[in-house]
Design an enzyme around this catalytic site. Structure first.
Site, PDB file in Angstrom:
ATOM      1  N   PHE A  69       0.844  -1.190   0.000  1.00 45.70           N
ATOM      2  CA  PHE A  69       0.000   0.000   0.000  1.00 45.70           C
ATOM      3  C   PHE A  69       0.876   1.236   0.000  1.00 45.70           C
ATOM      4  O   PHE A  69       2.049   1.171   0.376  1.00 45.70           O
ATOM      5  CB  PHE A  69      -0.895  -0.006   1.241  1.00 45.70           C
ATOM      6  CG  PHE A  69      -2.344   0.228   0.934  1.00 45.70           C
ATOM      7  CD1 PHE A  69      -3.141  -0.811   0.469  1.00 45.70           C
ATOM      8  CD2 PHE A  69      -2.916   1.477   1.108  1.00 45.70           C
ATOM      9  CE1 PHE A  69      -4.480  -0.602   0.182  1.00 45.70           C
ATOM     10  CE2 PHE A  69      -4.259   1.699   0.819  1.00 45.70           C
ATOM     11  CZ  PHE A  69      -5.046   0.660   0.363  1.00 45.70           C
ATOM     12  N   GLN A  86      -7.446  15.344   3.095  1.00 40.07           N
ATOM     13  CA  GLN A  86      -6.654  14.507   2.196  1.00 40.07           C
ATOM     14  C   GLN A  86      -7.317  14.349   0.832  1.00 40.07           C
ATOM     15  O   GLN A  86      -8.511  14.056   0.739  1.00 40.07           O
ATOM     16  CB  GLN A  86      -6.463  13.113   2.799  1.00 40.07           C
ATOM     17  CG  GLN A  86      -5.622  12.212   1.908  1.00 40.07           C
ATOM     18  CD  GLN A  86      -5.281  10.895   2.588  1.00 40.07           C
ATOM     19  OE1 GLN A  86      -6.115  10.023   2.740  1.00 40.07           O
ATOM     20  NE2 GLN A  86      -4.044  10.763   3.023  1.00 40.07           N
ATOM     21  N   HIS A 126      -7.427  11.930  -2.169  1.00 38.27           N
ATOM     22  CA  HIS A 126      -7.037  10.596  -2.612  1.00 38.27           C
ATOM     23  C   HIS A 126      -6.599  10.722  -4.062  1.00 38.27           C
ATOM     24  O   HIS A 126      -7.292  11.344  -4.863  1.00 38.27           O
ATOM     25  CB  HIS A 126      -8.210   9.628  -2.484  1.00 38.27           C
ATOM     26  CG  HIS A 126      -7.769   8.193  -2.558  1.00 38.27           C
ATOM     27  ND1 HIS A 126      -7.303   7.622  -3.709  1.00 38.27           N
ATOM     28  CD2 HIS A 126      -7.707   7.228  -1.605  1.00 38.27           C
ATOM     29  CE1 HIS A 126      -6.967   6.367  -3.463  1.00 38.27           C
ATOM     30  NE2 HIS A 126      -7.197   6.099  -2.201  1.00 38.27           N
ATOM     31  N   LEU A 167     -14.300   6.515  -5.409  1.00 40.76           N
ATOM     32  CA  LEU A 167     -12.962   6.069  -5.011  1.00 40.76           C
ATOM     33  C   LEU A 167     -12.479   4.839  -5.785  1.00 40.76           C
ATOM     34  O   LEU A 167     -13.222   3.887  -6.000  1.00 40.76           O
ATOM     35  CB  LEU A 167     -13.001   5.725  -3.515  1.00 40.76           C
ATOM     36  CG  LEU A 167     -11.749   5.088  -2.897  1.00 40.76           C
ATOM     37  CD1 LEU A 167     -10.604   6.086  -2.865  1.00 40.76           C
ATOM     38  CD2 LEU A 167     -12.047   4.583  -1.495  1.00 40.76           C
ATOM     39  N   GLU A 192      -6.184   2.578  -3.400  1.00 41.67           N
ATOM     40  CA  GLU A 192      -4.735   2.531  -3.535  1.00 41.67           C
ATOM     41  C   GLU A 192      -4.268   1.081  -3.702  1.00 41.67           C
ATOM     42  O   GLU A 192      -3.175   0.823  -4.198  1.00 41.67           O
ATOM     43  CB  GLU A 192      -4.164   3.096  -2.222  1.00 41.67           C
ATOM     44  CG  GLU A 192      -2.825   3.689  -2.275  1.00 41.67           C
ATOM     45  CD  GLU A 192      -2.606   4.544  -1.024  1.00 41.67           C
ATOM     46  OE1 GLU A 192      -3.376   5.502  -0.815  1.00 41.67           O
ATOM     47  OE2 GLU A 192      -1.688   4.240  -0.259  1.00 41.67           O
ATOM     48  N   ARG A 243      -0.069   9.464  -0.059  1.00 42.15           N
ATOM     49  CA  ARG A 243      -1.138  10.044  -0.881  1.00 42.15           C
ATOM     50  C   ARG A 243      -0.902  11.502  -1.250  1.00 42.15           C
ATOM     51  O   ARG A 243      -1.181  11.914  -2.366  1.00 42.15           O
ATOM     52  CB  ARG A 243      -2.469   9.901  -0.147  1.00 42.15           C
ATOM     53  CG  ARG A 243      -2.945   8.476  -0.165  1.00 42.15           C
ATOM     54  CD  ARG A 243      -4.246   8.307   0.566  1.00 42.15           C
ATOM     55  NE  ARG A 243      -4.607   6.895   0.526  1.00 42.15           N
ATOM     56  CZ  ARG A 243      -5.608   6.352   1.207  1.00 42.15           C
ATOM     57  NH1 ARG A 243      -6.344   7.108   1.987  1.00 42.15           N
ATOM     58  NH2 ARG A 243      -5.869   5.077   1.110  1.00 42.15           N
ATOM     59  N   HIS A 297     -11.071  13.199   0.094  1.00 38.37           N
ATOM     60  CA  HIS A 297     -11.335  11.845   0.570  1.00 38.37           C
ATOM     61  C   HIS A 297     -11.491  11.749   2.088  1.00 38.37           C
ATOM     62  O   HIS A 297     -12.344  11.043   2.583  1.00 38.37           O
ATOM     63  CB  HIS A 297     -10.166  10.954   0.126  1.00 38.37           C
ATOM     64  CG  HIS A 297     -10.288   9.513   0.515  1.00 38.37           C
ATOM     65  ND1 HIS A 297     -11.394   8.759   0.179  1.00 38.37           N
ATOM     66  CD2 HIS A 297      -9.457   8.679   1.195  1.00 38.37           C
ATOM     67  CE1 HIS A 297     -11.231   7.522   0.634  1.00 38.37           C
ATOM     68  NE2 HIS A 297     -10.076   7.452   1.273  1.00 38.37           N
ATOM     69  N   ARG A 329      -3.055  11.336   6.169  1.00 40.00           N
ATOM     70  CA  ARG A 329      -3.221   9.985   6.687  1.00 40.00           C
ATOM     71  C   ARG A 329      -2.577   8.957   5.763  1.00 40.00           C
ATOM     72  O   ARG A 329      -2.681   9.040   4.547  1.00 40.00           O
ATOM     73  CB  ARG A 329      -4.716   9.667   6.833  1.00 40.00           C
ATOM     74  CG  ARG A 329      -4.991   8.245   7.230  1.00 40.00           C
ATOM     75  CD  ARG A 329      -6.442   7.986   7.540  1.00 40.00           C
ATOM     76  NE  ARG A 329      -7.319   8.090   6.378  1.00 40.00           N
ATOM     77  CZ  ARG A 329      -7.391   7.198   5.399  1.00 40.00           C
ATOM     78  NH1 ARG A 329      -6.587   6.141   5.392  1.00 40.00           N
ATOM     79  NH2 ARG A 329      -8.233   7.363   4.400  1.00 40.00           N
TER      80      ARG A 329
END
Lengths: 220, 558
Positions: B129, B250, B252, B262, B265, B296, B363, B408
């Site tokens: 990730f 954030q 994304h 979405l 990731e 991100r 996001h 995050r």
């Protein structure tokens, strides 16, 4: 886009009626939900549920014609009491879901780490755990229409098999006992409406057949 | 225990009493309620939607935990990635706690029945990730536990199922309206509206735990669900509790262009790559080490840069491409089946054959109601910034225990829900609330809420909720988006302040008591404006560039 929409507000309507709308769409609108949101912006008294807008939360199940043509007709899910407009009372649906004990049962103390499960055993859960509890299947099922209080319905039975099929679950016998009844399981007449309408392409009829198969095997 | 009696200066309202109430039935709320139910407390969980409709359901990629099932891993490596990902603005004690607890909460979830993907040896499969590394940034590592690309769905349903087993009492389709605080500042519960009947009630509690989720709906383009309207933030702000880090939103990297939906990731975790219009894998230039799996903020900023410099794709050169056809149909169907469904439905492309058009999309909200590691809400008082607000707790996206700092790390959101849901539940459970008396409710406990409802009931000829909400989202998008500068922000603050006055004058046509969704949306607008205000005012006040919120200077590279 022209709509004909089921309207019923118990506060002011003696009976349900259909109301016509003409909704101007934006070139970026892509899904029917986009149009319904615009309809609501026009007339805020129109009530329906919605949340994720991507097909995972299961909020906005409604009865829409099979092939879209104008006017687009929107009605509440059949077979459940209407609270208002497209919002139905889902208590009976969830009651049946709860009745199958929709949780893993395993009384042996868990190990310090994960319980092991082979990829093959895990694959048994594919096509079962993805259910979003939208109720499209159960409310499309004539057996559920007739006996919503006695027949578990396709969604509940899919969930029942999800736990029976889980190699970590230890309550198969108890689960089968709970379903061995002329109504709870055996009201399914394999009409397969549930398969037709499932937005996640799941197959409750197959899950029901599997439960029956295990039940027969247990009996012999 | 539940009881009844009148309250309020104008009309008497029913009261129900519990040891603890949880507002919100997403991952955090239901992990906490499960803990509370198992400890035998009288607890009620309120939710605007049926629990499995909560937005946790849309999380896709995974839950981070250093189980070490794929290769050696360590909680300190996880901690390092989280601290670095946060742009060094996270609270390192809280991060250490979260990363230490991660394996335990993941194993518990497995024991609850979560259908995690598996390795051939039967252990939990873990995927790579963004920002996850071995040995303090050395190379990519597989740390994300997943259920295909439906991890949030599987987790939320599992937690709901366990709450069914534990006989948790849910108040479904009840919307909390306002916090009840007494003269000493203690929180004594909430006022709430039952949507089906339109009736209002006071829920009195010795512990009030907010798990109300994020507020992505303050922006026009967001991966968030319609329900993510910052209700907890609005309630806290109206009750005079300051919000923390609200400028950190954030983006994304991979929202479907135009639709905002979405794309996890996990796609890049499984080997997907980002391409510009020249077919170049541009992340190799921006983050030579982690490439497409940089954190991100880094990926979003790089994409933004590519688009700004004219290397975007499509007729308007306004998106980049996420290519995954090289993974082969088998990996896509097994590990990323919902992504394929989303790409077909929302982008008209089958990723088995073609790349998906993507843009950085709002996001996640890193800020929120400030708390300590036990979920206790803290607020400044008499010069001390960390004074506990008695009776008030917050967890999950609505809270800011500050494990995410300015950005995050992917998979840490679900982890945050589990760790702090559990921690707050345990902490509240250990307070021996059942032995404690309820404090007296102030006589005006419900006045503010009743005034809000009365105004809407009497409203005529004002602006429509949908129009004002639309303007709010457009304003935030234009003035507080991925690209921010002082002038844009200052203008934005002025516009949002003006909008606040318009919010106070909205009118609804629907006056029905029964399932009045127009009223719900108007009440949500009060929460959206509080969140938007906090976000843009904080952003304007921050005179440096950090992680998610980028000014013209790029502050760091991954």
């Amino acid at each position: 886009m022209k709509f004909r929409v089921y309207r019923y507000d118990p506060d002011k309507d003696a009976a349900p009626r259909m109301q016509d709308y003409d909704v101007t769409l934006d070139p970026h609108d892509r899904m029917l939900l986009d149009a319904i949101i615009r309809l609501k912006a026009q007339d805020d008294t129109f009530a329906f549920r919605r949340s994720c807008r991507e097909g995972v939360c299961g909020s906005d199940a409604m009865n829409i014609m099979k092939t879209l043509k104008e006017p687009v007709e929107l009605r509440p899910l059949p077979g459940l009491p209407v609270i208002r407009d497209l919002i139905v009372d889902m208590s009976q649906f969830f009651k049946q879901y709860h009745s199958i004990k929709p949780y893993l049962i395993n009384e042996t103390p868990p190990p310090e780490k994960e319980r092991l499960q082979s990829p093959e055993d895990r694959e048994e859960l594919d096509g079962l755990y993805e259910c979003i509890l939208c109720a499209c299947c159960s409310t499309a099922c004539p057996s559920f229409w007739w006996n919503p209080d006695k027949f578990v319905g396709p969604a509940g039975l899919l969930a029942a098999y999800r736990f029976i099929a889980d190699s970590r679950d230890r309550a198969t016998n108890e689960r089968l006992d709970n379903l061995e009844d002329p109504y709870r399981l055996f009201r399914c007449h394999t009409i397969m409406n549930c398969v037709d309408v499932c937005p996640k392409n799941l197959n409750p009829t197959r899950a029901i057949a599997k439960i029956r198969e295990i039940m027969v095997k247990r009996a012999v | 225990m539940a009881g009844a009696g009148p309250v309020g200066t104008h009309v008497s309202l029913p009261i129900r009493r519990f040891d603890a109430i949880v507002i919100g039935a997403g991952g955090a709320g239901m992990r906490a309620s499960l803990q509370l139910a198992e400890m035998g407390l009288s607890v009620a969980v309120l939710s605007k939607v049926f629990p499995t409709r909560s937005h946790t359901v849309a999380a896709q990629g995974g839950i981070g935990a250093s189980l070490g099932n794929m290769s050696e891993d360590h909680r300190l490596w996880h901690m390092y990635d989280t601290v670095k990902g946060s742009d060094w603005l996270g609270d390192q004690d809280a991060i250490e706690f979260m990363c230490r607890m991660a394996p335990q909460v993941v194993y518990e979830l497995e024991h609850y029945g979560m259908p995690f993907d598996r390795n051939p040896d039967g252990t939990l499969y873990q995927r790579p990730f963004g920002g996850h590394s071995a040995n303090f940034g050395e190379k990519s590592i597989q740390r994300a536990c997943a259920a295909a690309d439906r991890t949030g769905h599987a987790m939320l349903h599992t937690l709901y199922q366990q709450n069914v087993r534990a006989h948790t009492q849910f108040f479904v389709e009840w919307m909390a309206l306002d916090l009840v605080r007494d003269a000493e500042g203690d929180v004594l519960g909430v006022t709430a509206l039952e949507m089906e009947t339109g009736e209002m009630m006071v829920l009195q509690a010795k512990a009030t735990l907010f798990a109300t989720g994020g507020a992505g709906r303050i922006f026009a383009a967001s991966t968030n669900a319609f329900i993510n309207t910052g209700d907890g933030l609005g309630m806290a702000a109206r009750a005079g509790i300051p919000l923390e880090d609200m400028e950190f939103w954030q983006f994304h990297p991979t929202g479907v262009a135009g639709a905002g939906v979405l794309i996890t990731e996990g796609v890049r975790g499984e080997g997907g790559i980002l391409l510009n219009c020249n077919g170049e894998r541009f992340m190799e230039r921006y983050a030579p080490n982690l490439k497409d799996l940089a954190s991100r903020d880094v990926v979003s900023r790089s994409m933004d840069q590519e688009i700004k410099e004219g290397r975007g794709c499509g007729p308007h050169k306004d998106y980049v491409l996420l290519k995954l056809d090289h993974l082969g149909p088998e990996v896509i169907m097994k590990r990323l089946p919902s992504i394929r469904e989303i790409a077909i439905n929302f982008a008209n492309v089958d990723p088995i054959k073609e790349p998906i058009p993507v843009v950085p999309t709002i996001h996640y909200q890193m800020g929120g109601i400030p708390t300590n590691m036990y979920g206790q809400v803290i607020a400044p008082r008499d010069g001390d910034p960390n004074v506990v607000v008695p009776g008030f707790y917050a967890i999950g996206e609505c809270a800011c225990v500050s494990v995410h700092g300015a950005n995050r790390l992917g998979t840490n959101s679900l982890l945050d829900l589990l760790v702090f849901g559990r921690a707050a539940g345990s902490f509240i459970g250990e307070q021996r609330l059942e032995r404690r008396q309820h404090k007296d409710l102030p006589r005006d406990a419900a006045d503010a809420s009743m005034a809000r409802l009365a105004r809407l009931d009497a409203s005529t000829g004002g602006e429509r909720v949908a129009d004002v909400a639309h303007t709010l989202r457009r304003t935030m998008q234009a003035h507080c988006g991925v690209f921010r500068n002082q002038q844009l922000l200052s203008e934005g603050v002025t516009k949002i302040m003006e909008l606040e006055q318009r919010v106070k004058r909205v009118a609804i046509d629907d006056k029905s008591k029964t399932f009045n969704t127009a009223r719900v949306e108007a009440l949500e607008l009060d929460n959206l404006i509080e969140t938007a205000k906090a976000s843009i005012v904080s952003a304007e006040a921050r005179r440096e560039s950090r992680a998610t919120a980028t000014a013209s200077i790029t502050s760091r590279c991954g």
